[in-house]
Design a protein around this motif. Structure first.
Motif, PDB file in Angstrom:
ATOM      1  N   ALA A  46      20.843   1.478   6.738  1.00  0.00           N
ATOM      2  CA  ALA A  46      19.604   2.242   6.566  1.00  0.00           C
ATOM      3  C   ALA A  46      19.879   3.644   6.030  1.00  0.00           C
ATOM      4  CB  ALA A  46      18.859   2.317   7.890  1.00  0.00           C
ATOM      5  N   LEU A  47      20.928   4.251   6.523  1.00  0.00           N
ATOM      6  CA  LEU A  47      21.285   5.598   6.063  1.00  0.00           C
ATOM      7  C   LEU A  47      21.680   5.588   4.587  1.00  0.00           C
ATOM      8  CD1 LEU A  47      21.597   8.479   7.138  1.00  0.00           C
ATOM      9  CD2 LEU A  47      23.979   7.957   7.583  1.00  0.00           C
ATOM     10  N   ASN A  48      22.444   4.589   4.172  1.00  0.00           N
ATOM     11  CA  ASN A  48      22.855   4.494   2.771  1.00  0.00           C
ATOM     12  C   ASN A  48      21.695   4.159   1.855  1.00  0.00           C
ATOM     13  OD1 ASN A  48      25.587   5.162   2.966  1.00  0.00           O
ATOM     14  ND2 ASN A  48      26.067   3.132   3.738  1.00  0.00           N
ATOM     15  N   LEU A  49      20.686   3.493   2.352  1.00  0.00           N
ATOM     16  CA  LEU A  49      19.493   3.242   1.546  1.00  0.00           C
ATOM     17  C   LEU A  49      18.607   4.487   1.449  1.00  0.00           C
ATOM     18  CD1 LEU A  49      18.537  -0.339   2.742  1.00  0.00           C
ATOM     19  CD2 LEU A  49      19.513   0.323   0.534  1.00  0.00           C
ATOM     20  N   ALA A  50      18.604   5.298   2.496  1.00  0.00           N
ATOM     21  CA  ALA A  50      17.770   6.501   2.509  1.00  0.00           C
ATOM     22  C   ALA A  50      18.425   7.683   1.804  1.00  0.00           C
ATOM     23  CB  ALA A  50      17.435   6.883   3.943  1.00  0.00           C
ATOM     24  N   TYR A  51      19.736   7.669   1.653  1.00  0.00           N
ATOM     25  CA  TYR A  51      20.448   8.806   1.060  1.00  0.00           C
ATOM     26  C   TYR A  51      19.978   9.129  -0.367  1.00  0.00           C
ATOM     27  CZ  TYR A  51      24.195  11.825  -0.510  1.00  0.00           C
ATOM     28  OH  TYR A  51      24.897  12.871  -1.035  1.00  0.00           O
ATOM     29  N   PRO A  52      19.840   8.147  -1.268  1.00  0.00           N
ATOM     30  CA  PRO A  52      19.364   8.501  -2.619  1.00  0.00           C
ATOM     31  C   PRO A  52      17.968   9.121  -2.618  1.00  0.00           C
ATOM     32  CG  PRO A  52      20.288   6.300  -2.612  1.00  0.00           C
ATOM     33  CD  PRO A  52      20.216   6.747  -1.190  1.00  0.00           C
ATOM     34  N   VAL A  53      17.144   8.701  -1.679  1.00  0.00           N
ATOM     35  CA  VAL A  53      15.794   9.279  -1.579  1.00  0.00           C
ATOM     36  C   VAL A  53      15.890  10.748  -1.173  1.00  0.00           C
ATOM     37  CG1 VAL A  53      13.586   9.147  -0.371  1.00  0.00           C
ATOM     38  CG2 VAL A  53      14.764   7.049  -1.050  1.00  0.00           C
ATOM     39  N   SER A  54      16.750  11.054  -0.209  1.00  0.00           N
ATOM     40  CA  SER A  54      16.887  12.439   0.224  1.00  0.00           C
ATOM     41  C   SER A  54      17.475  13.320  -0.884  1.00  0.00           C
ATOM     42  CB  SER A  54      17.736  12.538   1.489  1.00  0.00           C
ATOM     43  OG  SER A  54      19.063  12.160   1.230  1.00  0.00           O
ATOM     44  N   VAL A  55      18.393  12.775  -1.648  1.00  0.00           N
ATOM     45  CA  VAL A  55      18.963  13.537  -2.775  1.00  0.00           C
ATOM     46  C   VAL A  55      17.888  13.778  -3.840  1.00  0.00           C
ATOM     47  CG1 VAL A  55      20.640  13.482  -4.664  1.00  0.00           C
ATOM     48  CG2 VAL A  55      21.324  12.806  -2.371  1.00  0.00           C
ATOM     49  N   TYR A  56      17.094  12.761  -4.117  1.00  0.00           N
ATOM     50  CA  TYR A  56      16.009  12.912  -5.091  1.00  0.00           C
ATOM     51  C   TYR A  56      15.027  13.993  -4.638  1.00  0.00           C
ATOM     52  CZ  TYR A  56      11.957  11.778  -7.928  1.00  0.00           C
ATOM     53  OH  TYR A  56      10.893  11.850  -8.782  1.00  0.00           O
ATOM     54  N   LEU A  57      14.664  13.971  -3.360  1.00  0.00           N
ATOM     55  CA  LEU A  57      13.747  14.989  -2.859  1.00  0.00           C
ATOM     56  C   LEU A  57      14.352  16.378  -2.892  1.00  0.00           C
ATOM     57  CD1 LEU A  57      12.193  13.076   0.167  1.00  0.00           C
ATOM     58  CD2 LEU A  57      11.104  13.627  -2.009  1.00  0.00           C
ATOM     59  N   MET A  58      15.656  16.471  -2.649  1.00  0.00           N
ATOM     60  CA  MET A  58      16.307  17.775  -2.704  1.00  0.00           C
ATOM     61  C   MET A  58      16.335  18.310  -4.144  1.00  0.00           C
ATOM     62  SD  MET A  58      20.020  18.934  -1.296  1.00  0.00           S
ATOM     63  CE  MET A  58      20.989  18.491  -2.699  1.00  0.00           C
ATOM     64  N   VAL A  59      16.555  17.419  -5.095  1.00  0.00           N
ATOM     65  CA  VAL A  59      16.627  17.847  -6.491  1.00  0.00           C
ATOM     66  C   VAL A  59      15.267  18.247  -7.026  1.00  0.00           C
ATOM     67  CG1 VAL A  59      17.086  17.021  -8.826  1.00  0.00           C
ATOM     68  CG2 VAL A  59      18.705  16.531  -7.025  1.00  0.00           C
ATOM     69  N   TRP A  60      14.254  17.470  -6.744  1.00  0.00           N
ATOM     70  CA  TRP A  60      12.931  17.708  -7.318  1.00  0.00           C
ATOM     71  C   TRP A  60      11.965  18.399  -6.359  1.00  0.00           C
ATOM     72  CZ3 TRP A  60      12.801  17.448 -12.282  1.00  0.00           C
ATOM     73  CH2 TRP A  60      13.684  16.607 -12.938  1.00  0.00           C
ATOM     74  N   GLY A  61      12.363  18.598  -5.113  1.00  0.00           N
ATOM     75  CA  GLY A  61      11.459  19.184  -4.123  1.00  0.00           C
ATOM     76  C   GLY A  61      11.593  20.617  -4.055  1.00  0.00           C
TER      77      GLY A  61
END
Length: 61
Positions: A46-61
């Motif tokens: 679950a953590l490895n599936l959520a990691y790209p989402v958190s990186v995307y939010l950090m980049v564009w958020g």
């Protein structure tokens, strides 16, 4: 004179960006450790599936 101020601002923001990336990496490392200890392989999946989402939010958020 103005060019000196520009380079100072540039290095200030680059330094802050690098420190932010290091802090995010440390957070991810510690988070992975504690999730693996408490939830095992399913938690790491679950953590490895959520990691790209958190990186995307950090980049564009």
């Amino acid at each position: 004179m103005k060019e000196n101020k520009l380079s100072e601002d540039f290095f200030k923001y680059v330094t802050l960006n690098i420190l932010g990336q290091i802090a995010f990496s440390c957070y991810t490392l510690f988070d992975t450790f504690f999730v693996s200890k408490s939830l095992g392989a399913d938690g790491l999946t679950a953590l490895n599936l959520a990691y790209p989402v958190s990186v995307y939010l950090m980049v564009w958020g």
